[in-house]
Structures are given as structure tokens and as C-alpha cells.
Scaffold this active site. Structure first.
Site, PDB file in Angstrom:
ATOM      1  CD1 TRP A 109      -2.291  -2.229   1.391  1.00  0.00           C
ATOM      2  CD2 TRP A 109      -3.092  -0.879  -0.213  1.00  0.00           C
ATOM      3  NE1 TRP A 109      -3.350  -2.870   0.784  1.00  0.00           N
ATOM      4  CE2 TRP A 109      -3.865  -2.068  -0.197  1.00  0.00           C
ATOM      5  CE3 TRP A 109      -3.413   0.107  -1.136  1.00  0.00           C
ATOM      6  CZ2 TRP A 109      -4.927  -2.283  -1.080  1.00  0.00           C
ATOM      7  CZ3 TRP A 109      -4.473  -0.106  -2.017  1.00  0.00           C
ATOM      8  CH2 TRP A 109      -5.214  -1.286  -1.982  1.00  0.00           C
ATOM      9  CG  ASP A 179      -3.216   4.271   4.347  1.00  0.00           C
ATOM     10  OD1 ASP A 179      -4.203   4.048   5.078  1.00  0.00           O
ATOM     11  OD2 ASP A 179      -3.067   3.755   3.221  1.00  0.00           O
ATOM     12  CE  LYS A 203      -8.503  -1.916   4.454  1.00  0.00           C
ATOM     13  NZ  LYS A 203      -8.580  -3.141   3.681  1.00  0.00           N
TER      14      LYS A 203
END
Ligand code: PMP
Length: 363
Positions: A109, A179, A203
């Protein structure tokens, strides 16, 4: 025997996201689907500017501020576009002229965040652990930080690679941007160490369609010429995330998840449970002669536990058998192979116990 939650017939879903929601949240959604809080209407049929929906907006912000102890000089935004839009919005908003931000790459990511940013501005990759197979986080004191950078970007928890920062990197005066898509609300955070934090909700904070942004006042910049208004944080902050029609249904779900978390005892309490769940699973993997995990121990994720089987020919069989037992979505990311158990806040401890029992039996 099917492993299902004791209270319902739901499976233990180890999906990395969209992920398992607390059963209590789903039950509440079901109970108020046709009549939300005496309105004789579902929440998703109400105008965001009407008499009722602003309650969701105000309460969710207040609950998030309480749960994460967010100081008053930070804005809380609820935006569209998921984690990936943030990869572009961050450089678009914070890089002026020929400034060059620092990027830390510790997994897939952060690599994608870097790629997106490099399409918008020059970037300086100060850390890259790809050669290690993304199995560690290098010593922070070795990072070649640029004191003139407009920000340093990193991914606190790498969802695919199962690597997580144990502590917040110290980067001096340069704004730190993180993030936290796959670990927000899983442990306390010292917000004041950050210029900005963002996280998609699907999530640990709800369902896909909404993204949480926590941003310090002085980070906000005016909309630049050629920049779409929707991509300017200042526009969203000025309008309290009502710059356009917000994703009201997803926002409502996030509101319920935040209330559920408060009811569990808050972030400190859930962090203890998360720590216990992850430790059990890693301890079992480390003691097994069939399964293994390659991540450097201090950098292992408490949310996404990646593991492999020594006899790879048994991978398919493991996945088929685990699904039959009600232990679902254990397949690792397609670029990584192996297995991944995502054990976010909503995964009960019994789910982790059931997985360990199954792994023991599988041997
Ligand atoms: N960052 C991280 C750490 C993620 O795990 C994900 C999604 N798995 C994203 C960003 C992208 O989020 P989205 O799919 O909402 O754009």
C-alpha cells in the site's frame, strides 16, 4: 462442525476488507431499517441537511474525537473515495511549487501511495523494504529525512504484508501523514504527532464508501487553479463534510461502529484484546512445524496475520477445509500467496481460538 459465533449463525470472516462488522451493529441496522429513530423512514432516505441526519454527523464526530482524544485544532472529515483517493489528495493539497515530499515504503500500500504521488509531483523515497519482501521496518534513526519536505508519508499497518509500526516515527517539524486504513481505532494514537491521518472505513470503522480524515488546522490549503473542488480538504472542512451529498448510509454505519466501540470500553480496552488475539495466533504459528510467518517479530501486524504452510501443496486443501468450518476468507493476497487472517476489532477472540484449533487439527 461449522465454527460460528455462539450468538448467531455467522461465520468467522477473516477478510481484509470489507471485513467483519460487529454482530450488534448489524442487528441494530436490521432493527431500525424501516424506521430510524422514530422518523418512519430509513436513514438512507433522509436528506443530509434535513432535520434528522445531522445527528449522525455530530454524534459520529464527537464519538471519534472522544475515542481517539482528538484535539480541537484538528478537523474530522468524512469523505468519499476510499484510501486510494487520499493517495492523490495528499500531494495535490500539500505540495507547493517544486517541493518534494518524503515517502516511506514498507509494503504494497505504501508502494501504491508513492506511485500515485509520483504522478502528481516529484517524490523522495527515503525507505524501501521491497528487497526484504516487506518483512520489516528499518530503524527510524537511519531514515534520511529531509527537513524541508512538505510532509513524510507512511502506512501505519500494511494490510497485505502484515507489517505494522510499533511506535510513531519521530520526524521533527515536518508534518507526518499516515495511512491508518487497516488499524485505525485498534489502539490509542497520539494525534498531536501527526499533520494528518486517513483511513478507509471498511476494515475497522464501518463499510466501504466512507473515509475518515483527521487533519490539523494549519495543514489546510486553498483550492488551487485546476484542482477539482471535491479534492480540496479545505472545502470539505469549511462545509463540515457537506461539500456535496455525503455517503449517508456508510456514515451511519460508522456512527454505529463508534458507539459499539465505546460500549466495548474504548480504544485502550480493544487494544488489549487485539494484542491478546494477535499474540495467541503468532505464538501458535511460531510453535508450529507446519506453519510459519516471516515478518520481523517487533514489526508484526496485530491486524493482518500473514502466514504460510511449509508443504505448499496443502494450501488449497487448507482453504477448502477452513471454509467448510466457517472460517472464511483466509487466502493471502494474490501477489503474496499463502494465508492471511485479518483480525480487526470486530473479530471476536473466539474466532481466533477457532482458527488455532483448526490449524492444530489440520496438521
Ligand atoms: N491503504 C491501505 C493500508 C489499505 O489496506 C487499503 C485497502 N485495502 C487502501 C489504502 C485502499 O483503500 P480503498 O480500497 O478504500 O481505496
Amino acid at each position: 462442525m461449522l465454527n460460528v459465533s455462539s450468538k448467531t449463525s455467522r461465520v468467522y470472516n477473516f477478510s481484509p476488507g470489507p471485513a467483519m462488522l460487529p454482530t450488534e451493529v448489524l442487528e441494530q441496522m436490521q432493527a431500525e431499517l424501516l424506521d430510524w429513530q422514530g422518523t418512519n423512514s430509513s436513514v438512507m432516505e433522509l436528506s443530509h441537511r434535513g432535520k434528522y441526519f445531522p445527528k449522525v454527523m455530530h454524534e459520529s464526530e464527537a464519538d471519534l474525537r472522544e475515542l481517539l482524544n482528538i484535539p480541537d485544532n484538528y478537523h474530522v472529515l468524512f469523505l468519499h473515495g476510499g484510501g486510494r483517493l487520499q493517495f492523490a489528495m495528499v500531494p495535490m493539497n500539500f505540495v507547493a511549487n517544486d517541493q518534494v515530499p518524503d515517502y516511506v515504503t514498507t509494503g504494497l500500500w505504501s508502494k501504491l501511495a508513492l506511485k500515485e504521488a509520483s504522478n502528481i509531483c516529484m517524490v523522495n523515497q527515503i525507505v524501501n523494504t521491497e528487497d526484504s519482501g516487506y518483512t520489516l521496518i528499518p530503524n527510524l534513526s537511519d531514515w534520511p529525512l529531509n527537513p524541508e519536505a512538505p510532509y513524510v508519508h507512511f502506512v501505519d499497518n500494511e494490510t497485505v504484508d502484515g507489517v505494522e509500526f510499533a511506535t510513531t516515527p519521530e520526524v521533527g517539524k515536518v508534518p507526518l501523514i499516515s495511512d491508518m486504513s487497516s488499524n485505525i481505532l485498534s489502539r490509542p494514537i497520539d494525534i498531536e504527532k501527526y499533520g494528518m491521518i486517513y483511513a478507509c472505513a471498511q476494515k475497522n470503522a464501518g463499510v466501504a464508501g466512507i473515509t475518515i480524515v483527521i487533519i490539523r488546522d494549519d495543514m489546510l490549503t486553498d483550492q488551487k487553479k485546476g484542482m477539482p473542488g471535491m479534492l480540496c480538504y479545505k472545502n470539505h472542512a469549511k462545509e463540515h463534510s457537506y461539500f456535496n451529498t455525503p455517503p449517508t448510509l456508510a456514515w451511519y454505519v460508522t456512527g454505529l461502529v463508534l458507539k459499539w466501540l465505546k460500549h466495548q470500553g474504548g480504544v485502550k480496552k480493544i487494544a488489549e484484546i487485539n494484542q491478546r488475539k494477535a499474540k495467541k495466533l503468532y505464538d501458535f504459528i511460531d510453535s508450529s512445524d507446519l506453519f510459519y510467518n516471516q515478518v520481523h517479530k517487533p514489526d508484526r501486524s496485530r491486524m493482518n496475520v500473514v502466514f504460510n504452510i511449509r508443504d505448499e501443496s496443502k494450501t488449497e486443501r487448507f482453504l477448502i477445509e477452513s471454509e467448510k468450518r466457517g472460517l472464511t476468507n483466509l487466502k493471502g493476497h494474490h501477489l503474496k500467496g499463502g494465508f492471511r487472517a485479518s483480525i480487526y476489532n470486530a473479530m471476536p477472540e473466539e474466532g481466533v481460538d477457532a482458527l488455532i484449533d483448526f490449524m492444530r487439527e489440520f496438521k
